[in-house]
Design an enzyme around this catalytic site. Sequence first.
Site, short mmCIF file in Angstrom:
data_model
loop_
_atom_site.label_atom_id
_atom_site.label_comp_id
_atom_site.label_asym_id
_atom_site.label_seq_id
_atom_site.Cartn_x
_atom_site.Cartn_y
_atom_site.Cartn_z
N GLN A 122 0.83 -1.21 0.00
CA GLN A 122 0.00 0.00 0.00
C GLN A 122 0.86 1.26 0.00
N GLY A 128 2.32 7.59 2.61
CA GLY A 128 1.97 6.41 3.40
C GLY A 128 0.68 6.69 4.14
N THR A 129 0.69 7.80 4.90
CA THR A 129 -0.47 8.14 5.71
C THR A 129 -1.68 8.50 4.85
N ASN A 258 -12.50 -1.34 2.91
CA ASN A 258 -11.27 -1.90 2.35
C ASN A 258 -10.05 -1.66 3.24
N TYR A 259 -10.23 -0.96 4.34
CA TYR A 259 -9.12 -0.72 5.26
C TYR A 259 -9.01 -1.84 6.31
N GLU A 405 1.29 0.73 10.30
CA GLU A 405 -0.15 0.61 10.56
C GLU A 405 -0.75 1.92 11.02
N ALA A 505 -6.49 14.49 24.43
CA ALA A 505 -7.78 13.85 24.79
C ALA A 505 -7.77 12.38 24.38
C1 LIG Z 1 -2.58 -14.33 18.34
C2 LIG Z 1 -2.42 -14.12 16.86
C3 LIG Z 1 -1.45 -13.03 16.53
C4 LIG Z 1 -1.45 -12.72 14.99
C5 LIG Z 1 -0.33 -11.78 14.62
C6 LIG Z 1 -0.81 -10.40 14.27
C7 LIG Z 1 -0.05 -9.33 14.49
C8 LIG Z 1 1.30 -9.50 14.94
C9 LIG Z 1 1.83 -8.34 15.63
C10 LIG Z 1 2.67 -7.48 15.08
C11 LIG Z 1 2.80 -7.27 13.61
C12 LIG Z 1 4.06 -7.77 13.11
C13 LIG Z 1 4.50 -7.54 11.92
C14 LIG Z 1 3.88 -6.58 11.02
C15 LIG Z 1 4.82 -5.53 10.68
C16 LIG Z 1 4.51 -4.59 9.91
C17 LIG Z 1 3.19 -4.49 9.21
C18 LIG Z 1 2.96 -3.10 8.75
C19 LIG Z 1 2.00 -3.06 7.62
C20 LIG Z 1 1.62 -1.66 7.22
O1 LIG Z 1 2.10 -0.70 7.72
S1 LIG Z 1 0.43 -1.54 6.02
C21 LIG Z 1 0.19 0.17 5.75
C22 LIG Z 1 -0.53 0.82 6.85
N1 LIG Z 1 -0.89 2.15 6.51
C23 LIG Z 1 -1.65 2.90 7.25
O2 LIG Z 1 -2.05 2.51 8.32
C24 LIG Z 1 -2.04 4.22 6.66
C25 LIG Z 1 -2.68 5.10 7.69
N2 LIG Z 1 -3.70 5.91 7.08
C26 LIG Z 1 -4.99 5.60 7.15
O3 LIG Z 1 -5.39 4.57 7.68
C27 LIG Z 1 -5.91 6.58 6.50
O4 LIG Z 1 -5.37 7.32 5.53
C28 LIG Z 1 -6.58 7.51 7.51
C29 LIG Z 1 -7.47 6.65 8.40
C30 LIG Z 1 -5.55 8.24 8.37
C31 LIG Z 1 -7.41 8.56 6.77
O5 LIG Z 1 -8.13 7.89 5.78
P1 LIG Z 1 -9.09 8.67 4.77
O6 LIG Z 1 -8.41 9.88 4.26
O7 LIG Z 1 -9.55 7.68 3.80
O8 LIG Z 1 -10.26 9.02 5.69
P2 LIG Z 1 -10.66 10.35 6.49
O9 LIG Z 1 -9.58 10.84 7.37
O10 LIG Z 1 -11.20 11.32 5.52
O11 LIG Z 1 -11.80 9.78 7.41
C32 LIG Z 1 -13.09 9.60 6.90
C33 LIG Z 1 -13.89 8.76 7.85
O12 LIG Z 1 -13.45 7.40 7.72
C34 LIG Z 1 -13.29 6.86 9.01
N3 LIG Z 1 -12.34 5.74 8.94
C35 LIG Z 1 -11.05 5.79 8.56
N4 LIG Z 1 -10.53 4.58 8.64
C36 LIG Z 1 -11.50 3.74 9.07
C37 LIG Z 1 -11.56 2.36 9.33
N5 LIG Z 1 -10.49 1.58 9.19
N6 LIG Z 1 -12.73 1.84 9.75
C38 LIG Z 1 -13.80 2.62 9.92
N7 LIG Z 1 -13.80 3.93 9.67
C39 LIG Z 1 -12.66 4.48 9.26
C40 LIG Z 1 -12.82 8.01 9.83
O13 LIG Z 1 -12.98 7.75 11.20
C41 LIG Z 1 -13.68 9.11 9.31
O14 LIG Z 1 -14.93 9.02 9.94
P3 LIG Z 1 -15.74 10.35 10.30
O15 LIG Z 1 -15.78 11.19 9.06
O16 LIG Z 1 -17.05 9.83 10.73
O17 LIG Z 1 -14.98 10.99 11.38
C1 LIG Z 2 8.77 -1.61 9.86
C2 LIG Z 2 7.77 -1.12 8.89
C3 LIG Z 2 6.99 -2.01 8.18
C4 LIG Z 2 6.08 -1.55 7.23
N1 LIG Z 2 5.36 -2.46 6.51
C5 LIG Z 2 4.50 -2.04 5.56
C6 LIG Z 2 3.77 -2.97 4.77
O1 LIG Z 2 3.89 -4.18 4.93
N2 LIG Z 2 2.94 -2.50 3.81
C7 LIG Z 2 2.77 -1.17 3.60
O2 LIG Z 2 2.00 -0.81 2.70
N3 LIG Z 2 3.43 -0.26 4.35
C8 LIG Z 2 4.30 -0.66 5.32
N4 LIG Z 2 4.98 0.26 6.09
C9 LIG Z 2 4.76 1.69 5.88
C10 LIG Z 2 3.99 2.34 7.00
O3 LIG Z 2 2.67 1.89 7.05
C11 LIG Z 2 4.05 3.87 6.85
O4 LIG Z 2 5.39 4.25 6.98
C12 LIG Z 2 3.19 4.54 7.89
O5 LIG Z 2 1.83 4.35 7.59
C13 LIG Z 2 3.49 6.03 8.04
O6 LIG Z 2 3.35 6.71 6.85
P1 LIG Z 2 4.50 7.66 6.26
O7 LIG Z 2 5.74 6.88 6.20
O8 LIG Z 2 3.94 8.22 5.03
O9 LIG Z 2 4.69 8.79 7.33
P2 LIG Z 2 4.31 10.34 7.16
O10 LIG Z 2 2.84 10.43 7.07
O11 LIG Z 2 5.09 10.97 6.10
O12 LIG Z 2 4.75 10.86 8.58
C14 LIG Z 2 5.75 11.88 8.81
C15 LIG Z 2 5.26 12.84 9.88
O13 LIG Z 2 4.15 13.56 9.40
C16 LIG Z 2 3.09 13.55 10.34
N5 LIG Z 2 1.80 13.59 9.65
C17 LIG Z 2 1.46 13.02 8.48
N6 LIG Z 2 0.17 13.25 8.19
C18 LIG Z 2 -0.33 13.97 9.20
C19 LIG Z 2 -1.62 14.49 9.48
N7 LIG Z 2 -2.64 14.31 8.65
N8 LIG Z 2 -1.77 15.17 10.62
C20 LIG Z 2 -0.76 15.35 11.47
N9 LIG Z 2 0.49 14.87 11.25
C21 LIG Z 2 0.70 14.19 10.14
C22 LIG Z 2 3.29 12.25 11.11
O14 LIG Z 2 2.69 12.30 12.39
C23 LIG Z 2 4.82 12.16 11.17
O15 LIG Z 2 5.26 12.88 12.29
C24 LIG Z 2 5.91 -0.17 7.03
C25 LIG Z 2 6.68 0.74 7.76
C26 LIG Z 2 7.61 0.28 8.68
C27 LIG Z 2 8.43 1.27 9.45
#
Ligand SMILES: CCCCC/C=C\C/C=C\C/C=C\C/C=C\CCCC(=O)SCCNC(=O)CCNC(=O)[C@H](O)C(C)(C)COP(=O)(O)OP(=O)(O)OC[C@H]1O[C@@H](n2cnc3c(N)ncnc32)[C@H](O)[C@@H]1OP(=O)(O)O
Ligand SMILES: Cc1cc2nc3c(=O)[nH]c(=O)nc-3n(C[C@H](O)[C@H](O)[C@H](O)COP(=O)(O)OP(=O)(O)OC[C@H]3O[C@@H](n4cnc5c(N)ncnc54)[C@H](O)[C@@H]3O)c2cc1C
Length: 642
Positions: A122, A128-129, A258-259, A405, A505
């Site tokens: 993704q 990323g964010t 889809n998230y 995440e 908060a």
């Molecule tokens: C015992 C078994 C264990 C199994 C093992 C499991 C785990 C193991 C533990 C550790 C893991 C180990 C290894 C893994 C290592 C690494 C993996 C990393 C993989 C990744 O790193 S993978 C990429 C992840 N990358 C992100 O994480 C990007 C973050 N960025 C976002 O996620 C979005 O960009 C966001 C949410 C900031 C803005 O998104 P947006 O711009 O589209 O939306 P917007 O802000 O406009 O919000 C509009 C309305 O949607 C609602 N909304 C949003 N999200 C929702 C959801 N999920 N569900 C329901 N509502 C939701 C809002 O609450 C709002 O609601 P309202 O309007 O009502 O306030």
């Molecule tokens: C170990 C590791 C494993 C990963 N694995 C995966 C994977 O398997 N798949 C995958 O797709 N991705 C993966 N990622 C990527 C990861 O999900 C992203 O790095 C993460 O979501 C943060 O996004 P970014 O890097 O764009 O940070 P940025 O968003 O660029 O963050 C930089 C700074 O900007 C600030 N910022 C950004 N937006 C805002 C906002 N709206 N409001 C206030 N502050 C803001 C942040 O708080 C931060 O301080 C991995 C990352 C790491 C480190």
Amino acid sequence: MAAQIWGSEKRARRRREISAKIAQMPELHDSKPLPFMTREEKIMESARKLTILTEKMGQIIDPTDPAELYHLNNEVLGLEGNPMALHGVMFIPALSAQASDEQQAKWLPRALRREIIGTYAQTELGHGTNLQNLETTATYDLATQEFVLHTPQITALKWWPGNLGKSSNYAVVVAHMIIKAKNYGPHPFMVQLRDEKTHEPLPGITIGDIGPKMAYNIVDNGFLGFNKYRIPRTNLLMRHTKVEADGTYIKPPHAKINYSAMVHVRAYMLTGQAIMLASALNIATRYSSVRRQGQIDKSQPEVKVLEYQTQQHRLFPSIARAYAFQFAGAETVKLYEHVLKEMKSGNVSLMADLHALTSGLKSVVTYQTGEGIEQARMACGGHGYSMASYISEIYGVAIGGCTYEGENMVMLLQLARYLVKSAALVKSGQSSKLGPLVAYLGVKSEPTSLIDRIPNSGFTEYVKTFQHVSKRQTLKAADMFFGLMEKGEKREIAWNKCSVELNRASRLHTRLFIVEAFVRRVNEIADIRIKEALTDLLHLHVNYELLDIASYALEDGFLSASQLDYIRDQVYLYLGKIRPNAVSLLDSWEFSDIELRSVLGRRDGNVYENLFKWAKSSPLNKTDVLSSVTQYLKPMMEKARL
Ligand SMILES: CCCCC/C=C\C/C=C\C/C=C\C/C=C\CCCC(=O)SCCNC(=O)CCNC(=O)[C@H](O)C(C)(C)COP(=O)(O)OP(=O)(O)OC[C@H]1O[C@@H](n2cnc3c(N)ncnc32)[C@H](O)[C@@H]1OP(=O)(O)O
Ligand SMILES: Cc1cc2nc3c(=O)[nH]c(=O)nc-3n(C[C@H](O)[C@H](O)[C@H](O)COP(=O)(O)OP(=O)(O)OC[C@H]3O[C@@H](n4cnc5c(N)ncnc54)[C@H](O)[C@@H]3O)c2cc1C
């Protein structure tokens, strides 16, 4: 206690059985300590063990049980990752939640049999964010009924996905879907990346490893580019969204459905973080009960460093947090599984609550876990800085959770949206509409805290104080936000100007949830000895946490200075009470020496002899005179002597 930690007697017993089996299988042990291996050697070693596991897993665990899989993984492969880390954590969950039944029948059995290796791609180099601004496109070609994946410029390269670089041959790829020139936003597609026979990248695909990282280096986080790469229409994951052959788009029941793979990891990673925190504390606490340094009473011998109050203060509140995170994590996983089941059948009503909860917990737990692990490392003095402690590696892996995440600040702001909406309900007299997790926002609190004012009030007055503080900060931050808008500020500008207060908060609300989860668990326990030990830990937790956030309760006089003194005294009282149980509270997690991978934290406490053995095995000690000396240092010294 192990049953409390792992959820049941049966689970605790199974963990022991699994560890015992692994202890008898030398082919599954590290062939030498990981810190002495290069990155390539570690990856090789991990792949070697992983393939043995694929063959023999059924003899060791029930492979359909995620908890057993996770334990097996931690023991054998360890926390530095493995070539299929993302396969189980995100690829399979994404297919399970987002692929249609027909698609699942086609791909899931192959993924589960490990015929193919997948990841979740993704994040991009430039974004990323902000998922709305990802740049990879999937444009529908009506003539061939294919999507054309494309990377328009360098910032659009997928960047970071785990195991993308070298190991995976498939990925769920998130791209902006464009049909008849209309952009429908980011959607997930099943994409083959490499030839199944040769593992060579397919034409149109640019792929590789992004290089070494702070930690987690067994995982080949990767980059990926597409050059007009075609996939069939039916590779769009179509459980909730559909695109028909003629390009008709059928939208999902919830815009963010889809998230779900992200929410899956956010829910499950809490217990993963608790395990890492407890591991580091186990190492530091065991070592602190072996290490003797200085005297408390000059007429007495040197003491174990664990006798120092400062050492206890450094470690014990984090022990309480590790338990609290484990209990809160168990509740969250239960809620996640429930919401997922509902979601699969089209009921999306609980998604917002789950998203808010997991966003807050993910942020607070990863941050406090990092803090706790780093304190544990420093509590080991000089030896904590050595890789022999293994704590720096645990820290490096755990701290990644603050970023992946969803960056912590950003996720706290997601929870804040939910809190502000809830505050608006309170302000408009609609408190009855508040969800159960925020119902306290609508309840009138007493004018002052009753901590230390009512005998035998248990934890009730503490919970009420946390509620008061969280409610007050939520309403205050919301007022600030609404106030700015009333003054004519644009919504987004007003939001940014209040975002530090809003995140405060969110943290307070999340810390309240964690305290309540701990209280709920302790209340459920029947075994009197276990209840007693955990009640002591809970006392330490509520007093330590409240002291940590005391300024919020002092500023409106809800807590008095004398109550604060009482709370402080309670912290010291419970540090002393916990001291005799400290090592046992961590040994109860039953980490084996194989899993801990720490010379310093060995169960037998035989630290010094083993540190010396470990140092002697350093590759630098294979020879007495290194070539860096013969080639450079010796000539330099000789020249200086002339
Ligand atoms: C015992 C078994 C264990 C199994 C093992 C499991 C785990 C193991 C533990 C550790 C893991 C180990 C290894 C893994 C290592 C690494 C993996 C990393 C993989 C990744 O790193 S993978 C990429 C992840 N990358 C992100 O994480 C990007 C973050 N960025 C976002 O996620 C979005 O960009 C966001 C949410 C900031 C803005 O998104 P947006 O711009 O589209 O939306 P917007 O802000 O406009 O919000 C509009 C309305 O949607 C609602 N909304 C949003 N999200 C929702 C959801 N999920 N569900 C329901 N509502 C939701 C809002 O609450 C709002 O609601 P309202 O309007 O009502 O306030
Ligand atoms: C170990 C590791 C494993 C990963 N694995 C995966 C994977 O398997 N798949 C995958 O797709 N991705 C993966 N990622 C990527 C990861 O999900 C992203 O790095 C993460 O979501 C943060 O996004 P970014 O890097 O764009 O940070 P940025 O968003 O660029 O963050 C930089 C700074 O900007 C600030 N910022 C950004 N937006 C805002 C906002 N709206 N409001 C206030 N502050 C803001 C942040 O708080 C931060 O301080 C991995 C990352 C790491 C480190």
